[in-house]
Design a protein around this motif. Sequence first.
Motif, PDB file in Angstrom:
ATOM      1  N   ALA A  47      67.781 -33.748   8.815  1.00  0.00           N
ATOM      2  CA  ALA A  47      67.178 -32.425   8.940  1.00  0.00           C
ATOM      3  C   ALA A  47      66.034 -32.574   9.931  1.00  0.00           C
ATOM      4  O   ALA A  47      65.014 -33.213   9.630  1.00  0.00           O
ATOM      5  CB  ALA A  47      66.666 -31.925   7.601  1.00  0.00           C
ATOM      6  N   ASP A  48      66.219 -32.050  11.124  1.00  0.00           N
ATOM      7  CA  ASP A  48      65.240 -32.171  12.206  1.00  0.00           C
ATOM      8  C   ASP A  48      64.485 -30.860  12.355  1.00  0.00           C
ATOM      9  O   ASP A  48      65.090 -29.790  12.311  1.00  0.00           O
ATOM     10  CB  ASP A  48      65.928 -32.505  13.535  1.00  0.00           C
ATOM     11  CG  ASP A  48      66.825 -33.734  13.436  1.00  0.00           C
ATOM     12  OD1 ASP A  48      66.555 -34.595  12.578  1.00  0.00           O
ATOM     13  OD2 ASP A  48      67.802 -33.817  14.202  1.00  0.00           O
ATOM     14  N   VAL A  49      63.197 -30.957  12.546  1.00  0.00           N
ATOM     15  CA  VAL A  49      62.333 -29.772  12.624  1.00  0.00           C
ATOM     16  C   VAL A  49      61.764 -29.639  14.035  1.00  0.00           C
ATOM     17  O   VAL A  49      61.345 -30.626  14.646  1.00  0.00           O
ATOM     18  CB  VAL A  49      61.174 -29.877  11.610  1.00  0.00           C
ATOM     19  CG1 VAL A  49      60.138 -28.786  11.841  1.00  0.00           C
ATOM     20  CG2 VAL A  49      61.706 -29.811  10.183  1.00  0.00           C
ATOM     21  N   VAL A  50      61.758 -28.415  14.538  1.00  0.00           N
ATOM     22  CA  VAL A  50      61.002 -28.070  15.750  1.00  0.00           C
ATOM     23  C   VAL A  50      59.952 -27.058  15.328  1.00  0.00           C
ATOM     24  O   VAL A  50      60.290 -26.007  14.769  1.00  0.00           O
ATOM     25  CB  VAL A  50      61.904 -27.474  16.855  1.00  0.00           C
ATOM     26  CG1 VAL A  50      61.067 -27.110  18.075  1.00  0.00           C
ATOM     27  CG2 VAL A  50      62.996 -28.456  17.233  1.00  0.00           C
ATOM     28  N   ASP A  51      58.667 -27.381  15.562  1.00  0.00           N
ATOM     29  CA  ASP A  51      57.630 -26.447  15.132  1.00  0.00           C
ATOM     30  C   ASP A  51      57.297 -25.445  16.232  1.00  0.00           C
ATOM     31  O   ASP A  51      57.887 -25.475  17.327  1.00  0.00           O
ATOM     32  CB  ASP A  51      56.388 -27.198  14.632  1.00  0.00           C
ATOM     33  CG  ASP A  51      55.576 -27.867  15.749  1.00  0.00           C
ATOM     34  OD1 ASP A  51      55.883 -27.671  16.947  1.00  0.00           O
ATOM     35  OD2 ASP A  51      54.614 -28.591  15.414  1.00  0.00           O
ATOM     36  N   ILE A  52      56.369 -24.543  15.957  1.00  0.00           N
ATOM     37  CA  ILE A  52      56.083 -23.469  16.907  1.00  0.00           C
ATOM     38  C   ILE A  52      55.281 -23.948  18.110  1.00  0.00           C
ATOM     39  O   ILE A  52      55.059 -23.182  19.047  1.00  0.00           O
ATOM     40  CB  ILE A  52      55.354 -22.288  16.224  1.00  0.00           C
ATOM     41  CG1 ILE A  52      54.070 -22.757  15.525  1.00  0.00           C
ATOM     42  CG2 ILE A  52      56.284 -21.594  15.248  1.00  0.00           C
ATOM     43  CD1 ILE A  52      53.251 -21.626  14.944  1.00  0.00           C
ATOM     44  N   GLN A  99      59.693 -23.555  13.729  1.00  0.00           N
ATOM     45  CA  GLN A  99      60.379 -22.599  14.591  1.00  0.00           C
ATOM     46  C   GLN A  99      61.876 -22.607  14.270  1.00  0.00           C
ATOM     47  O   GLN A  99      62.503 -21.563  14.171  1.00  0.00           O
ATOM     48  CB  GLN A  99      60.148 -22.968  16.056  1.00  0.00           C
ATOM     49  CG  GLN A  99      60.870 -22.116  17.050  1.00  0.00           C
ATOM     50  CD  GLN A  99      60.642 -22.630  18.478  1.00  0.00           C
ATOM     51  OE1 GLN A  99      61.478 -22.385  19.338  1.00  0.00           O
ATOM     52  NE2 GLN A  99      59.569 -23.331  18.746  1.00  0.00           N
ATOM     53  N   GLN A 100      62.423 -23.823  14.090  1.00  0.00           N
ATOM     54  CA  GLN A 100      63.810 -23.943  13.679  1.00  0.00           C
ATOM     55  C   GLN A 100      64.024 -25.287  12.976  1.00  0.00           C
ATOM     56  O   GLN A 100      63.265 -26.234  13.170  1.00  0.00           O
ATOM     57  CB  GLN A 100      64.776 -23.787  14.852  1.00  0.00           C
ATOM     58  CG  GLN A 100      64.629 -24.816  15.949  1.00  0.00           C
ATOM     59  CD  GLN A 100      65.579 -24.538  17.114  1.00  0.00           C
ATOM     60  OE1 GLN A 100      65.926 -23.396  17.398  1.00  0.00           O
ATOM     61  NE2 GLN A 100      66.019 -25.588  17.770  1.00  0.00           N
ATOM     62  N   ILE A 101      65.046 -25.324  12.149  1.00  0.00           N
ATOM     63  CA  ILE A 101      65.399 -26.527  11.409  1.00  0.00           C
ATOM     64  C   ILE A 101      66.882 -26.794  11.635  1.00  0.00           C
ATOM     65  O   ILE A 101      67.729 -25.934  11.363  1.00  0.00           O
ATOM     66  CB  ILE A 101      65.113 -26.364   9.898  1.00  0.00           C
ATOM     67  CG1 ILE A 101      63.647 -26.002   9.660  1.00  0.00           C
ATOM     68  CG2 ILE A 101      65.471 -27.649   9.148  1.00  0.00           C
ATOM     69  CD1 ILE A 101      63.335 -25.586   8.230  1.00  0.00           C
ATOM     70  N   TYR A 102      67.190 -27.961  12.151  1.00  0.00           N
ATOM     71  CA  TYR A 102      68.576 -28.376  12.397  1.00  0.00           C
ATOM     72  C   TYR A 102      69.012 -29.275  11.242  1.00  0.00           C
ATOM     73  O   TYR A 102      68.319 -30.231  10.905  1.00  0.00           O
ATOM     74  CB  TYR A 102      68.662 -29.131  13.723  1.00  0.00           C
ATOM     75  CG  TYR A 102      69.979 -29.853  13.953  1.00  0.00           C
ATOM     76  CD1 TYR A 102      71.051 -29.194  14.547  1.00  0.00           C
ATOM     77  CD2 TYR A 102      70.134 -31.189  13.589  1.00  0.00           C
ATOM     78  CE1 TYR A 102      72.249 -29.849  14.760  1.00  0.00           C
ATOM     79  CE2 TYR A 102      71.329 -31.855  13.803  1.00  0.00           C
ATOM     80  CZ  TYR A 102      72.379 -31.183  14.387  1.00  0.00           C
ATOM     81  OH  TYR A 102      73.568 -31.834  14.599  1.00  0.00           O
ATOM     82  N   VAL A 103      70.133 -28.932  10.613  1.00  0.00           N
ATOM     83  CA  VAL A 103      70.603 -29.695   9.464  1.00  0.00           C
ATOM     84  C   VAL A 103      72.062 -30.097   9.664  1.00  0.00           C
ATOM     85  O   VAL A 103      72.898 -29.272  10.024  1.00  0.00           O
ATOM     86  CB  VAL A 103      70.484 -28.889   8.149  1.00  0.00           C
ATOM     87  CG1 VAL A 103      70.804 -29.789   6.943  1.00  0.00           C
ATOM     88  CG2 VAL A 103      69.099 -28.278   7.997  1.00  0.00           C
ATOM     89  N   ARG A 104      72.343 -31.359   9.439  1.00  0.00           N
ATOM     90  CA  ARG A 104      73.727 -31.852   9.418  1.00  0.00           C
ATOM     91  C   ARG A 104      73.928 -32.551   8.082  1.00  0.00           C
ATOM     92  O   ARG A 104      73.166 -33.449   7.729  1.00  0.00           O
ATOM     93  CB  ARG A 104      74.001 -32.820  10.579  1.00  0.00           C
ATOM     94  CG  ARG A 104      75.474 -33.216  10.709  1.00  0.00           C
ATOM     95  CD  ARG A 104      75.747 -34.097  11.927  1.00  0.00           C
ATOM     96  NE  ARG A 104      75.151 -35.421  11.771  1.00  0.00           N
ATOM     97  CZ  ARG A 104      74.116 -35.867  12.472  1.00  0.00           C
ATOM     98  NH1 ARG A 104      73.532 -35.088  13.378  1.00  0.00           N
ATOM     99  NH2 ARG A 104      73.641 -37.085  12.278  1.00  0.00           N
TER     100      ARG A 104
END
Length: 217
Positions: A47-52, A99-104
Amino acid sequence: MTNLIRIAVVAFLLSGCISAHSQSMPYKSWYLGFTAPDYMEVWIETADVVDIQDHTYPRAMSGVASISTPPNNSGEPRGWPRIAGIGKGKNVTGADLPQQIYVRWQSLVEPQTYLMVIKIPEATRELMRKGEKVFCSYGGEGIVGYRDSIGIGLVPGGIAKVWVGGSCLTPIEVMTVKAVVDPRGPYEGKAGGHHRPLSEVSKAYVEKFGVPYDSWK
């Protein structure tokens, strides 16, 4: 001390102040957690996070989600919880609001590998910034609480539901996301198509009752 040194010191101190106050949230870190229904085991590859601030935090969370596997098929996986728990996870330390969360992740009862990008709207970040007066029974007095946690529920079929919550505050559902199947399979195709094994207790439930896909629509 020369004027040049004074200027350098002031600039350094100012930069520290700016850095300390650059985050848009009223707390030091926020929590990212995951849940799954009884017996419907999942394995979060990443679970990778990109913040604002456009900073990326790879593998902010990985591993198992919070789940119950009662013996003798006595659990109830059907449907979404009335009051959701935030689940098992980690604090995303150093990050601003997401800003978004990428989940695999791997859905082990199917088995299938899913991926999705959860785009967090500003309205959700506003909920996370907003302080609310709340009474905590264990503290014996009212406090100002914040919804400083994001909980993501993962179910078979690749559906995810997202809540924001915090200590002594009722979680608020903010969105439902439909993931897509990752055609590469588990671990981006590096595992020869082999998913992680399902536990015996969950396997026994699924073999007897199946997977209640319709209950999560």
